[in-house]
Write an enzyme that holds these catalytic residues in place. Structure first.
Site, PDB file in Angstrom:
ATOM      1  N   LYS A  72      81.620 113.259  12.786  1.00 57.17           N
ATOM      2  CA  LYS A  72      82.119 114.027  11.914  1.00 57.17           C
ATOM      3  C   LYS A  72      84.142 113.882  12.052  1.00 57.17           C
ATOM      4  O   LYS A  72      84.461 114.084  11.039  1.00 57.17           O
ATOM      5  CB  LYS A  72      82.196 115.745  12.370  1.00 57.17           C
ATOM      6  CG  LYS A  72      80.482 116.620  11.935  1.00 57.17           C
ATOM      7  CD  LYS A  72      80.655 117.732  11.357  1.00 57.17           C
ATOM      8  CE  LYS A  72      79.187 117.756  10.457  1.00 57.17           C
ATOM      9  NZ  LYS A  72      79.060 119.327  10.125  1.00 57.17           N
ATOM     10  N   LYS A  79      70.494 110.410   7.962  1.00 52.68           N
ATOM     11  CA  LYS A  79      69.452 111.861   7.913  1.00 52.68           C
ATOM     12  C   LYS A  79      69.398 112.241   6.535  1.00 52.68           C
ATOM     13  O   LYS A  79      70.888 112.495   6.045  1.00 52.68           O
ATOM     14  CB  LYS A  79      69.446 112.431   9.093  1.00 52.68           C
ATOM     15  CG  LYS A  79      70.837 114.098   8.586  1.00 52.68           C
ATOM     16  CD  LYS A  79      71.185 114.942  10.109  1.00 52.68           C
ATOM     17  CE  LYS A  79      71.984 115.958   9.650  1.00 52.68           C
ATOM     18  NZ  LYS A  79      72.744 116.660  10.649  1.00 52.68           N
ATOM     19  N   LYS A  90      73.178 117.572   3.244  1.00 50.67           N
ATOM     20  CA  LYS A  90      74.036 118.274   2.106  1.00 50.67           C
ATOM     21  C   LYS A  90      75.132 117.709   2.449  1.00 50.67           C
ATOM     22  O   LYS A  90      75.768 117.485   0.485  1.00 50.67           O
ATOM     23  CB  LYS A  90      73.942 119.673   2.489  1.00 50.67           C
ATOM     24  CG  LYS A  90      74.545 120.004   3.448  1.00 50.67           C
ATOM     25  CD  LYS A  90      74.492 121.432   4.203  1.00 50.67           C
ATOM     26  CE  LYS A  90      75.246 121.800   5.272  1.00 50.67           C
ATOM     27  NZ  LYS A  90      73.983 122.838   6.133  1.00 50.67           N
TER      28      LYS A  90
HETATM   29  P1  ATP Z   1      75.106 118.563   7.510  1.00 52.71           P
HETATM   30  O1  ATP Z   1      74.742 117.723   7.232  1.00 52.71           O
HETATM   31  O2  ATP Z   1      76.691 118.904   6.665  1.00 52.71           O
HETATM   32  O3  ATP Z   1      76.209 117.863   8.784  1.00 52.71           O
HETATM   33  P2  ATP Z   1      73.800 120.024   8.587  1.00 52.71           P
HETATM   34  O4  ATP Z   1      72.384 120.920   8.206  1.00 52.71           O
HETATM   35  O5  ATP Z   1      73.063 119.363   9.836  1.00 52.71           O
HETATM   36  O6  ATP Z   1      75.427 119.453   8.102  1.00 52.71           O
HETATM   37  P3  ATP Z   1      73.474 123.400   9.862  1.00 52.71           P
HETATM   38  O7  ATP Z   1      73.673 123.521   8.165  1.00 52.71           O
HETATM   39  O8  ATP Z   1      74.543 123.616  10.863  1.00 52.71           O
HETATM   40  O9  ATP Z   1      74.511 121.397   9.581  1.00 52.71           O
HETATM   41  O10 ATP Z   1      71.873 121.848  10.106  1.00 52.71           O
HETATM   42  C1  ATP Z   1      71.384 123.638  10.387  1.00 52.71           C
HETATM   43  C2  ATP Z   1      69.869 123.459  10.469  1.00 52.71           C
HETATM   44  O11 ATP Z   1      69.416 122.796  10.007  1.00 52.71           O
HETATM   45  C3  ATP Z   1      70.642 122.897  12.183  1.00 52.71           C
HETATM   46  O12 ATP Z   1      69.025 123.161  13.039  1.00 52.71           O
HETATM   47  C4  ATP Z   1      69.569 121.203  12.273  1.00 52.71           C
HETATM   48  O13 ATP Z   1      68.976 120.732  13.306  1.00 52.71           O
HETATM   49  C5  ATP Z   1      69.059 121.661  11.299  1.00 52.71           C
HETATM   50  N1  ATP Z   1      68.626 120.523  10.109  1.00 52.71           N
HETATM   51  C6  ATP Z   1      70.180 119.828   9.453  1.00 52.71           C
HETATM   52  N2  ATP Z   1      69.506 118.696   8.207  1.00 52.71           N
HETATM   53  C7  ATP Z   1      69.020 118.324   8.537  1.00 52.71           C
HETATM   54  C8  ATP Z   1      67.658 117.148   8.915  1.00 52.71           C
HETATM   55  N3  ATP Z   1      67.436 116.609   7.641  1.00 52.71           N
HETATM   56  N4  ATP Z   1      65.982 117.303   9.334  1.00 52.71           N
HETATM   57  C9  ATP Z   1      65.469 118.568   9.876  1.00 52.71           C
HETATM   58  N5  ATP Z   1      66.455 119.012  10.513  1.00 52.71           N
HETATM   59  C10 ATP Z   1      67.898 119.668   9.999  1.00 52.71           C
END
Ligand code: ATP
Ligand code: LTN
Length: 332
Positions: free
Chosen positions: A116, A198, A201
């Protein structure tokens, strides 16, 4: 016979944009599955969201929307505690305490910080650096046995355990050491356009991720365009990142195993498979979107729910915070 107390679960999600199918399969779907068996606490981690710059009106909207989505998913405020992190001051207070028991060196190793800070090079703030300490406070205040998260959060959870063990080592039994709960399928949903990354969003390529609230046409379009390979056989393979990801998604949604999926699509092309995955996702998300649209309209009802949730959370959090402060030597 005496009833055994239910084990406790805690997790949070950031209101940092449209939640994705990755968030749903990696985290939220498990929250729902755990609701009956465990004593659950779930929060919208709004304090975490400002580690990257947010537009105030948009942040406010996203906090409402994330809370409404938790309800739309089927989380029930009668069964679980559902609240907004910033409404319970103990999170920030315990985070300060814990930061004095956390080493600079161990924080510097966090891969999310490295990623980040590279992505937001113009705003590498101290909050972004100490983010896992606030996350540790979120967790430790509620003494959970399990913390359901996607695979990317494992390192943060390990730090929370290390901090808790260190604190307990000095002061005795204050915190419970939590275990991560990472789903076997869906823990790492990959981008539909670059399946080595991964699904996120914050990805600028809008075809790479599906939002939980996307309409069916958009979902189908994104799956039809998903990147695959040239082999044209629906099966798991070392270099078949795109197909592996689609099999993972289909499996997480339908409950079928990879072998069953391969058998189902024997002799069929990727086109048919992508349509089937798209349709399964549309049907999985449809009821959530419909409930969401009703819930988000009633701000007064939402407000009552999140205020009650904060009160319930506050009661538990205060007790843990007071105990930790007393141990350290503060006068209460
Ligand atoms: P960004 O994608 O903007 O970095 P994020 O989606 O990783 O943000 P959060 O919204 O806090 O961050 O994630 C919430 C939950 O979703 C966490 O438990 C994270 O591990 C899970 N998560 C996020 N992206 C994925 C993914 N691609 N696959 C599985 N789990 C995910
Ligand atoms: N850092 C997490 C969100 C989060 C969290 C938590 C998850 C904040 N506090 C406590 C579990 C427990 C993320 O970005 N996914």
């Amino acid at each position: 016979m005496e009833m055994e107390a239910k084990k406790k679960v805690l997790s949070c999600i950031q209101p940092s944009g449209m939640l994705t199918l990755g968030n749903y399969l990696g985290a939220l779907k498990n929250w729902l599955n755990m609701q009956e068996e465990f004593d659950c606490t779930f929060a919208v981690a709004d304090l975490h969201a400002i580690t990257v710059r947010q537009e105030p009106a948009k942040l406010r909207q996203q906090i409402y929307s994330t809370y409404a989505l938790m309800l739309a998913l089927g989380l029930d405020p009668e069964k679980s505690t559902l609240f907004i992190q910033s409404h319970v001051a103990a999170h920030s207070q315990l985070a300060w305490l814990l930061s004095c028991y956390t080493q600079f060196g161990e924080m510097s190793r966090m891969t999310q910080f490295k990623d980040k800070s590279a992505k937001h090079a113009d705003n590498v703030n101290v909050g972004l650096f100490s983010y896992p300490v606030l996350m540790a406070a979120d967790i430790l205040l509620y003494k959970p046995d399990f913390v359901p998260v996607g695979a990317d959060q494992k390192q943060h959870l390990e730090i929370a355990r290390d901090i808790a063990e260190r604190f307990n080592g000095i002061y005795g039994d204050v915190f419970t050491i939590p275990d991560p709960y990472i789903p076997k399928i869906g823990a790492r949903v990959m981008s539909l356009q670059d399946p080595t990354k991964k699904m996120s969003k914050s990805d600028e390529n809008l075809n790479s991720w599906v939002a939980i609230l996307d309409n069916p046409d958009d979902i189908m379009r994104k799956f039809k365009r998903a990147v695959t390979d040239s082999e044209a056989r629906v099966c798991i393979g070392e270099e078949k990142h795109g197909i592996n990801n689609l099999i993972g998604i289909y499996s997480a949604v339908t409950g079928k195993t990879a072998e069953q999926i391969t058998a189902e699509f024997e002799g069929k092309g990727y086109g048919d498979f992508k349509l089937a995955v798209g349709e399964a996702v549309v049907e999985e998300l449809r009821p959530i979107r419909e409930r969401y649209e009703a819930i988000i309209k009633d701000k007064a009802a939402l407000e009552e729910l999140y205020r009650n949730g904060a009160q319930k959370a506050e009661y538990v959090a205060r007790k843990t915070l007071s105990k930790a402060m007393k141990k350290v030597g503060f006068v209460l």
